[in-house]
Design a protein around this motif. Structure first.
Motif, PDB file in Angstrom:
ATOM      1  N   ARG A   1      32.210-111.816 -41.851  1.00  0.00           N
ATOM      2  CA  ARG A   1      30.825-111.163 -40.385  1.00  0.00           C
ATOM      3  C   ARG A   1      31.651-111.296 -39.346  1.00  0.00           C
ATOM      4  O   ARG A   1      32.336-110.525 -38.293  1.00  0.00           O
ATOM      5  CB  ARG A   1      30.122-110.761 -41.221  1.00  0.00           C
ATOM      6  N   ILE A   2      31.235-112.428 -38.921  1.00  0.00           N
ATOM      7  CA  ILE A   2      30.879-112.956 -37.712  1.00  0.00           C
ATOM      8  C   ILE A   2      32.307-113.522 -37.520  1.00  0.00           C
ATOM      9  O   ILE A   2      32.583-113.378 -35.916  1.00  0.00           O
ATOM     10  CB  ILE A   2      30.122-114.137 -38.051  1.00  0.00           C
ATOM     11  N   LEU A   3      32.922-114.036 -38.062  1.00  0.00           N
ATOM     12  CA  LEU A   3      34.515-114.290 -37.370  1.00  0.00           C
ATOM     13  C   LEU A   3      35.314-113.000 -37.046  1.00  0.00           C
ATOM     14  O   LEU A   3      36.124-112.710 -36.256  1.00  0.00           O
ATOM     15  CB  LEU A   3      35.393-114.874 -38.799  1.00  0.00           C
ATOM     16  N   ARG A   4      35.304-112.082 -37.831  1.00  0.00           N
ATOM     17  CA  ARG A   4      35.982-110.479 -38.277  1.00  0.00           C
ATOM     18  C   ARG A   4      35.326-110.300 -36.501  1.00  0.00           C
ATOM     19  O   ARG A   4      36.407-109.924 -35.413  1.00  0.00           O
ATOM     20  CB  ARG A   4      35.750-109.785 -39.152  1.00  0.00           C
ATOM     21  N   ASN A   5      33.911-109.873 -36.482  1.00  0.00           N
ATOM     22  CA  ASN A   5      33.343-110.035 -35.345  1.00  0.00           C
ATOM     23  C   ASN A   5      34.159-110.552 -33.875  1.00  0.00           C
ATOM     24  O   ASN A   5      34.041-110.152 -33.466  1.00  0.00           O
ATOM     25  CB  ASN A   5      31.575-109.759 -35.392  1.00  0.00           C
ATOM     26  N   GLN A   6      34.290-111.780 -34.035  1.00  0.00           N
ATOM     27  CA  GLN A   6      34.631-112.719 -32.559  1.00  0.00           C
ATOM     28  C   GLN A   6      35.233-112.739 -32.593  1.00  0.00           C
ATOM     29  O   GLN A   6      35.853-112.312 -31.448  1.00  0.00           O
ATOM     30  CB  GLN A   6      34.154-113.712 -33.599  1.00  0.00           C
ATOM     31  N   ARG A   7      36.981-111.966 -33.615  1.00  0.00           N
ATOM     32  CA  ARG A   7      38.064-111.540 -33.277  1.00  0.00           C
ATOM     33  C   ARG A   7      38.603-110.434 -32.461  1.00  0.00           C
ATOM     34  O   ARG A   7      38.731-110.094 -31.086  1.00  0.00           O
ATOM     35  CB  ARG A   7      38.873-112.187 -34.621  1.00  0.00           C
ATOM     36  N   LEU A   8      38.017-109.273 -33.620  1.00  0.00           N
ATOM     37  CA  LEU A   8      37.460-107.973 -32.839  1.00  0.00           C
ATOM     38  C   LEU A   8      37.085-107.952 -31.175  1.00  0.00           C
ATOM     39  O   LEU A   8      37.369-107.751 -29.811  1.00  0.00           O
ATOM     40  CB  LEU A   8      36.247-107.284 -33.120  1.00  0.00           C
ATOM     41  N   ALA A   9      36.440-109.365 -30.773  1.00  0.00           N
ATOM     42  CA  ALA A   9      35.627-109.011 -29.351  1.00  0.00           C
ATOM     43  C   ALA A   9      36.902-110.110 -28.225  1.00  0.00           C
ATOM     44  O   ALA A   9      36.661-109.071 -27.944  1.00  0.00           O
ATOM     45  CB  ALA A   9      34.313-110.169 -28.944  1.00  0.00           C
ATOM     46  N   LEU A  10      36.894-110.984 -29.013  1.00  0.00           N
ATOM     47  CA  LEU A  10      38.105-111.704 -28.259  1.00  0.00           C
ATOM     48  C   LEU A  10      39.514-110.175 -28.134  1.00  0.00           C
ATOM     49  O   LEU A  10      40.105-110.916 -26.849  1.00  0.00           O
ATOM     50  CB  LEU A  10      38.650-112.964 -29.521  1.00  0.00           C
TER      51      LEU A  10
END
Length: 96
Positions: free
Chosen positions: A80-89
Motif C-alpha cells: 500500500r505504501i509503495l502504491r501510494n508513493q508511486r501515485l504521489a510521484l
C-alpha cells in the motif's frame, strides 16, 4: 480526549435545552474548525519520511518481504505504501 462537565462551561438554560434531547448521555461537540490530521504532533512527518525511506529502499532493490520485516509492517502495508508513493510521484508531490 478529556471530558468537561457541562455545568462548568454552559449556562443552565442551555443545559436544560440539551437535556430535552439527550438527558444523562454523553455527547460530542466538534470543533468549529477541523484540524488536519497530524498538525498537532510530528506523526505526519514521521510517517511521510518512513514511507519515503521504504520506497527508496524498494527502488534500491530490497524486496517487500524484507521491508516488512525491517519496518515491522505487513507485506500488504508495504504494498500500500509503495502504491501510494508511486501515485504521489506520478502527481509530482514527491522527489526521490
Amino acid at each position: 480526549m478529556s471530558y468537561i462537565k457541562a455545568e462548568n462551561v454552559l449556562p443552565q438554560e442551555l443545559i436544560e435545552t440539551i437535556q430535552q434531547y439527550v438527558d444523562g448521555k454523553m455527547i460530542y461537540i466538534p470543533c468549529k474548525e477541523k484540524q488536519e490530521w497530524g498538525t498537532t504532533t510530528s506523526a505526519k512527518v514521521f510517517f511521510r519520511e518512513r514511507n519515503e525511506e521504504i520506497y527508496e529502499n524498494y527502488i534500491g532493490g530490497i524486496g517487500i518481504h524484507e521491508l516488512a520485516h525491517r519496518f515491522s509492517l505487513s507485506e500488504k502495508s508495504i504494498q500500500r505504501i509503495l502504491r501510494n508513493q508511486r501515485l504521489a510521484l506520478s502527481k509530482g508531490a514527491l522527489s526521490v
